[in-house]
Design an enzyme around this catalytic site. Structure first.
Site, PDB file in Angstrom:
ATOM      1  N   ASN A   1      -5.893   4.987   8.003  1.00 28.79           N
ATOM      2  CA  ASN A   1      -5.544   3.569   7.983  1.00 28.79           C
ATOM      3  C   ASN A   1      -6.336   2.903   6.866  1.00 28.79           C
ATOM      4  OD1 ASN A   1      -4.452   1.064   8.926  1.00 28.79           O
ATOM      5  ND2 ASN A   1      -6.407   0.628   9.927  1.00 28.79           N
TER       6      ASN A   1
ATOM      7  N   GLU B   1      -7.416  -2.110  -2.618  1.00 25.28           N
ATOM      8  CA  GLU B   1      -6.738  -1.233  -1.645  1.00 25.28           C
ATOM      9  C   GLU B   1      -5.777  -0.292  -2.362  1.00 25.28           C
ATOM     10  OE1 GLU B   1      -4.899  -3.213   1.755  1.00 25.28           O
ATOM     11  OE2 GLU B   1      -6.337  -4.827   1.600  1.00 25.28           O
TER      12      GLU B   1
ATOM     13  N   ASN C   1       0.835  -1.215   0.000  1.00 24.08           N
ATOM     14  CA  ASN C   1       0.000   0.000   0.000  1.00 24.08           C
ATOM     15  C   ASN C   1       0.861   1.253   0.000  1.00 24.08           C
ATOM     16  OD1 ASN C   1      -3.058  -0.388   0.161  1.00 24.08           O
ATOM     17  ND2 ASN C   1      -2.284  -1.986   1.537  1.00 24.08           N
TER      18      ASN C   1
ATOM     19  N   LEU D   1      -1.867   2.534  17.963  1.00 24.81           N
ATOM     20  CA  LEU D   1      -1.403   3.832  18.452  1.00 24.81           C
ATOM     21  C   LEU D   1      -2.248   4.258  19.646  1.00 24.81           C
ATOM     22  CD1 LEU D   1      -1.005   5.535  14.977  1.00 24.81           C
ATOM     23  CD2 LEU D   1       0.841   4.805  16.505  1.00 24.81           C
TER      24      LEU D   1
ATOM     25  N   ASP E   1      -9.170   6.765  15.062  1.00 25.26           N
ATOM     26  CA  ASP E   1      -9.520   7.330  16.364  1.00 25.26           C
ATOM     27  C   ASP E   1      -8.921   6.436  17.440  1.00 25.26           C
ATOM     28  OD1 ASP E   1     -11.150   5.140  16.561  1.00 25.26           O
ATOM     29  OD2 ASP E   1     -13.043   6.245  16.508  1.00 25.26           O
ATOM     30  N   GLU E   2      -9.436   6.527  18.645  1.00 19.48           N
ATOM     31  CA  GLU E   2      -8.770   5.808  19.736  1.00 19.48           C
ATOM     32  C   GLU E   2      -9.134   4.330  19.796  1.00 19.48           C
ATOM     33  OE1 GLU E   2      -8.986   8.109  23.373  1.00 19.48           O
ATOM     34  OE2 GLU E   2      -8.645   9.952  22.234  1.00 19.48           O
ATOM     35  N   GLY E   3     -10.079   3.891  18.978  1.00 16.03           N
ATOM     36  CA  GLY E   3     -10.435   2.472  18.960  1.00 16.03           C
ATOM     37  C   GLY E   3      -9.679   1.721  17.870  1.00 16.03           C
TER      38      GLY E   3
ATOM     39  N   TYR F   1      -5.824  -5.552  -4.384  1.00 18.00           N
ATOM     40  CA  TYR F   1      -5.874  -4.828  -5.653  1.00 18.00           C
ATOM     41  C   TYR F   1      -6.748  -3.565  -5.492  1.00 18.00           C
ATOM     42  CZ  TYR F   1      -6.350  -4.201 -10.676  1.00 18.00           C
ATOM     43  OH  TYR F   1      -6.322  -3.684 -11.941  1.00 18.00           O
TER      44      TYR F   1
ATOM     45  N   SER G   1     -11.664  -0.573   3.381  1.00 17.68           N
ATOM     46  CA  SER G   1     -12.082   0.739   3.901  1.00 17.68           C
ATOM     47  C   SER G   1     -10.846   1.561   4.224  1.00 17.68           C
ATOM     48  CB  SER G   1     -12.855   0.581   5.220  1.00 17.68           C
ATOM     49  OG  SER G   1     -13.883  -0.372   5.114  1.00 17.68           O
TER      50      SER G   1
ATOM     51  N   HIS H   1      -8.093  -0.817   5.941  1.00 18.69           N
ATOM     52  CA  HIS H   1      -8.496  -2.086   6.560  1.00 18.69           C
ATOM     53  C   HIS H   1      -9.122  -2.976   5.475  1.00 18.69           C
ATOM     54  CE1 HIS H   1      -9.666  -4.835   9.665  1.00 18.69           C
ATOM     55  NE2 HIS H   1     -10.862  -4.901   9.098  1.00 18.69           N
TER      56      HIS H   1
ATOM     57  N   MET I   1       1.551  -2.669  12.349  1.00 18.97           N
ATOM     58  CA  MET I   1       0.938  -3.670  13.222  1.00 18.97           C
ATOM     59  C   MET I   1       0.860  -3.275  14.690  1.00 18.97           C
ATOM     60  SD  MET I   1      -0.112  -5.741  11.064  1.00 18.97           S
ATOM     61  CE  MET I   1      -0.690  -7.131  12.047  1.00 18.97           C
TER      62      MET I   1
ATOM     63  N   ASP J   1      -9.899   0.195  14.381  1.00 20.42           N
ATOM     64  CA  ASP J   1     -10.672   0.200  13.129  1.00 20.42           C
ATOM     65  C   ASP J   1     -12.067   0.806  13.317  1.00 20.42           C
ATOM     66  OD1 ASP J   1      -8.510  -1.123  11.886  1.00 20.42           O
ATOM     67  OD2 ASP J   1      -9.275  -3.077  12.509  1.00 20.42           O
TER      68      ASP J   1
HETATM   69  C1  GRF Z   1      -3.246  -4.779   3.947  1.00 20.94           C
HETATM   70  O1  GRF Z   1      -4.125  -5.841   3.680  1.00 20.94           O
HETATM   71  C2  GRF Z   1      -3.952  -3.719   4.740  1.00 20.94           C
HETATM   72  O2  GRF Z   1      -5.316  -3.628   4.456  1.00 20.94           O
HETATM   73  C3  GRF Z   1      -3.775  -4.191   6.153  1.00 20.94           C
HETATM   74  O3  GRF Z   1      -2.493  -4.758   6.191  1.00 20.94           O
HETATM   75  C4  GRF Z   1      -2.114  -5.188   4.884  1.00 20.94           C
HETATM   76  C5  GRF Z   1      -0.827  -4.493   4.566  1.00 20.94           C
HETATM   77  O4  GRF Z   1      -0.277  -4.896   3.337  1.00 20.94           O
HETATM   78  N1  GRF Z   1      -3.955  -3.109   7.079  1.00 20.94           N
HETATM   79  P1  GRF Z   1       0.929  -4.093   2.697  1.00 20.94           P
HETATM   80  O5  GRF Z   1       2.061  -4.104   3.737  1.00 20.94           O
HETATM   81  O6  GRF Z   1       0.463  -2.706   2.406  1.00 20.94           O
HETATM   82  O7  GRF Z   1       1.303  -4.863   1.482  1.00 20.94           O
END
Ligand code: GRF
Length: 214
Positions: free
Chosen positions: A114, A181, A16, A100, A148-150, A179, A143, A116, A97, A152
């Site tokens: 972010n 994303e 991404n 925050l 925010d603080e939660g 794809y 998405s 997801h 991963m 996703d």
């Molecule tokens: C993606 O599937 C994203 O939606 C999730 O973690 C994955 C990260 O993939 N949050 P990359 O490191 O961007 O290839």
């Protein structure tokens, strides 16, 4: 003139991140300057891609043993040193991963995004693609949301649906969602840079968007 200073946080592959950096480079009128890519994992493949393919400064800030603000304060300091300030920066989480903490989130309020791999609020947290298959969903997707603080739970900026096929495995669904994303995240960054996102409570309005969704 730099309008938006971008920091990207990753932990692994960084596809991404790569999609965002490519779209900035390919858009001659882009007002976004990628200032720094940071990973909590020094081995992250994405760090090499950012440095070697895009010439973006990279930094590893390993997180082991550091909790909450102990870690997040290091992140904030590194981002600010590279010009990604709460006043005019944007922080994109791209497969980062770590969660925050509230201090960091408040500091960069409405300036952290972010991505997801599900249609939130469905299937938050880890293994979203597996969750969708196990639930029997016929449609999932991805998405982009403000953080925010939660986990996703922040206001949704953009979503794209992807069909779940009967033959899908977690891997095949993940790769079709990925794809999508790669199209969606750069678009969200561009809309932010153009000042076209306005957050009203939970709702993110996209300014200048026609009512037909174009
Ligand atoms: C993606 O599937 C994203 O939606 C999730 O973690 C994955 C990260 O993939 N949050 P990359 O490191 O961007 O290839």
């Amino acid at each position: 003139m730099t309008v938006l200073d971008l920091g990207i946080l990753i932990s692994g592959r960084g596809s991404n991140m790569e999609a965002i950096l490519s779209s900035i480079i390919n858009d001659k009128s882009s007002q976004v300057t990628p200032q720094i890519v940071i990973s909590d994992n020094a081995e992250a493949q994405g760090l090499r891609i950012a440095a070697e393919m895009f010439g973006v400064p990279v930094l590893a800030i390993p997180g082991r043993g550091l909790r909450g603000w102990e870690y997040d304060s290091k992140l904030a300091a590194a981002l600010e040193q590279h010009g990604v300030t709460p006043a005019k920066g944007l922080v994109c989480l791209a497969g980062f991963m770590r969660l925050l903490g509230p201090e960091f989130v408040r500091r960069y309020s409405a300036r952290i995004m972010n991505i997801h791999p599900a249609l939130l609020p469905a299937f938050p947290g880890l293994h979203a693609q597996r969750q969708a298959i196990e639930y029997g969903a016929k449609v999932s997707g991805c998405s982009v949301h403000f953080v925010d603080e939660g986990t996703d739970t922040g206001p949704v900026i953009l979503q794209r649906a992807v069909q779940v096929l009967e033959s899908d495995t977690e891997e095949s669904l993940a790769s079709r969602i990925l794809y999508a994303e790669h199209e969606l995240y750069p678009l969200a960054v561009r809309l932010f840079a153009e000042g076209r996102l306005s957050v009203e409570g939970r709702r993110v309005r996209i300014l200048g968007q026609s009512q037909t969704g174009a």
